[in-house]
Design a protein around this motif. Structure first.
Motif, PDB file in Angstrom:
ATOM      1  N   SER A   1      20.908   4.243  -2.688  1.00 36.91           N
ATOM      2  CA  SER A   1      19.598   4.882  -2.550  1.00 36.91           C
ATOM      3  C   SER A   1      18.655   3.978  -1.749  1.00 36.91           C
ATOM      4  O   SER A   1      18.706   2.756  -1.843  1.00 36.91           O
ATOM      5  CB  SER A   1      18.995   5.155  -3.928  1.00 36.91           C
ATOM      6  OG  SER A   1      18.779   3.946  -4.611  1.00 36.91           O
ATOM      7  N   VAL A   2      17.795   4.595  -0.967  1.00 33.59           N
ATOM      8  CA  VAL A   2      16.803   3.881  -0.179  1.00 33.59           C
ATOM      9  C   VAL A   2      15.429   4.264  -0.715  1.00 33.59           C
ATOM     10  O   VAL A   2      15.081   5.446  -0.745  1.00 33.59           O
ATOM     11  CB  VAL A   2      16.909   4.253   1.322  1.00 33.59           C
ATOM     12  CG1 VAL A   2      15.868   3.495   2.137  1.00 33.59           C
ATOM     13  CG2 VAL A   2      18.294   3.956   1.847  1.00 33.59           C
ATOM     14  N   THR A   3      14.664   3.271  -1.152  1.00 35.25           N
ATOM     15  CA  THR A   3      13.368   3.555  -1.754  1.00 35.25           C
ATOM     16  C   THR A   3      12.363   3.980  -0.686  1.00 35.25           C
ATOM     17  O   THR A   3      12.522   3.683   0.504  1.00 35.25           O
ATOM     18  CB  THR A   3      12.817   2.318  -2.491  1.00 35.25           C
ATOM     19  OG1 THR A   3      12.614   1.271  -1.530  1.00 35.25           O
ATOM     20  CG2 THR A   3      13.777   1.842  -3.559  1.00 35.25           C
ATOM     21  N   ARG A   4      11.307   4.630  -1.137  1.00 35.50           N
ATOM     22  CA  ARG A   4      10.260   5.051  -0.207  1.00 35.50           C
ATOM     23  C   ARG A   4       9.499   3.851   0.340  1.00 35.50           C
ATOM     24  O   ARG A   4       8.973   3.901   1.452  1.00 35.50           O
ATOM     25  CB  ARG A   4       9.310   6.030  -0.898  1.00 35.50           C
ATOM     26  CG  ARG A   4       9.951   7.387  -1.121  1.00 35.50           C
ATOM     27  CD  ARG A   4       8.957   8.374  -1.661  1.00 35.50           C
ATOM     28  NE  ARG A   4       8.681   8.116  -3.069  1.00 35.50           N
ATOM     29  CZ  ARG A   4       7.715   8.695  -3.762  1.00 35.50           C
ATOM     30  NH1 ARG A   4       6.912   9.569  -3.185  1.00 35.50           N
ATOM     31  NH2 ARG A   4       7.534   8.420  -5.038  1.00 35.50           N
ATOM     32  N   SER A   5       9.469   2.761  -0.420  1.00 32.36           N
ATOM     33  CA  SER A   5       8.820   1.545   0.073  1.00 32.36           C
ATOM     34  C   SER A   5       9.582   0.986   1.269  1.00 32.36           C
ATOM     35  O   SER A   5       8.973   0.553   2.253  1.00 32.36           O
ATOM     36  CB  SER A   5       8.761   0.489  -1.031  1.00 32.36           C
ATOM     37  OG  SER A   5       7.974   0.935  -2.102  1.00 32.36           O
ATOM     38  N   VAL A   6      10.907   1.004   1.189  1.00 31.11           N
ATOM     39  CA  VAL A   6      11.734   0.509   2.293  1.00 31.11           C
ATOM     40  C   VAL A   6      11.584   1.425   3.496  1.00 31.11           C
ATOM     41  O   VAL A   6      11.471   0.969   4.639  1.00 31.11           O
ATOM     42  CB  VAL A   6      13.211   0.394   1.854  1.00 31.11           C
ATOM     43  CG1 VAL A   6      14.116   0.090   3.030  1.00 31.11           C
ATOM     44  CG2 VAL A   6      13.358  -0.676   0.789  1.00 31.11           C
ATOM     45  N   LYS A   7      11.570   2.731   3.258  1.00 29.07           N
ATOM     46  CA  LYS A   7      11.404   3.686   4.356  1.00 29.07           C
ATOM     47  C   LYS A   7      10.073   3.485   5.069  1.00 29.07           C
ATOM     48  O   LYS A   7       9.979   3.617   6.285  1.00 29.07           O
ATOM     49  CB  LYS A   7      11.472   5.127   3.830  1.00 29.07           C
ATOM     50  CG  LYS A   7      12.870   5.584   3.485  1.00 29.07           C
ATOM     51  CD  LYS A   7      12.836   7.016   2.991  1.00 29.07           C
ATOM     52  CE  LYS A   7      14.219   7.455   2.532  1.00 29.07           C
ATOM     53  NZ  LYS A   7      14.184   8.815   1.956  1.00 29.07           N
ATOM     54  N   ALA A   8       9.030   3.176   4.298  1.00 27.59           N
ATOM     55  CA  ALA A   8       7.703   2.981   4.882  1.00 27.59           C
ATOM     56  C   ALA A   8       7.510   1.562   5.398  1.00 27.59           C
ATOM     57  O   ALA A   8       6.503   1.280   6.039  1.00 27.59           O
ATOM     58  CB  ALA A   8       6.637   3.304   3.843  1.00 27.59           C
TER      59      ALA A   8
END
Length: 159
Positions: free
Chosen positions: A28-35
């Motif tokens: 899973s890729v967190t939204r923090s990493v995506k942003a």
């Protein structure tokens, strides 16, 4: 009835969630990493929902708020680090935070009503309390050859 059956029975294992039974799970890729942020977007989103600030919370709101909070924290830590370095310290203490906030115009305006525990106050001496510089003292100071009134009065008595 509720028990999962084998592959021949037709039902897959519980918890497979749309993937083939026993297949490799995608990380899973967190939204923090995506942003590209360090602050937790998911947690901030949860706090926005639980806090009941609005009936509904959009998907971009926690990302934006996390970015703003991260920027403020980085700015404050940078200024406090500079204040610590100026005081020849390697650790940031509440005093350094206070000096950083009060010496910065924008942060000072944002945190105007905030009291920082063990922060102290900004060093300032009111101009009225400073010693007065008179014209007479400045005129007498270049004349170093002349004796003071006490020494001038004592010297004739000895002779």
């Amino acid at each position: 009835m509720d028990a999962p059956t084998t592959a021949t029975g037709g039902k897959a294992k519980k918890g497979a969630a749309g993937r083939k039974a026993g297949g490799p799970r995608k990380k899973s890729v967190t939204r923090s990493v995506k942003a590209g942020l360090q602050f937790p977007v998911g947690r901030i989103g949860r706090y926005l929902k639980k806090g009941r600030y609005a009936q509904r919370v959009g998907t971009g709101a926690p990302v934006y708020l996390a970015a703003v909070l991260e920027y403020l924290a980085a700015e404050l830590l940078e200024l406090a680090g500079n204040a610590a370095k100026d005081n020849k310290k390697s650790r940031i203490i509440p005093r350094h935070l206070l000096l950083a906030i009060r010496n910065d115009e924008e942060l000072g305006k944002l945190l105007a009503g905030v009291t920082i525990a063990h922060g102290g106050v900004l060093p300032k001496i009111h101009s009225v309390l400073l010693p007065k510089k008179t014209v007479e003292k400045e005129a007498k100071s270049p004349k170093k050859a002349a004796k003071s009134p006490k020494k001038a009065a004592k010297s004739p008595k000895k002779a």
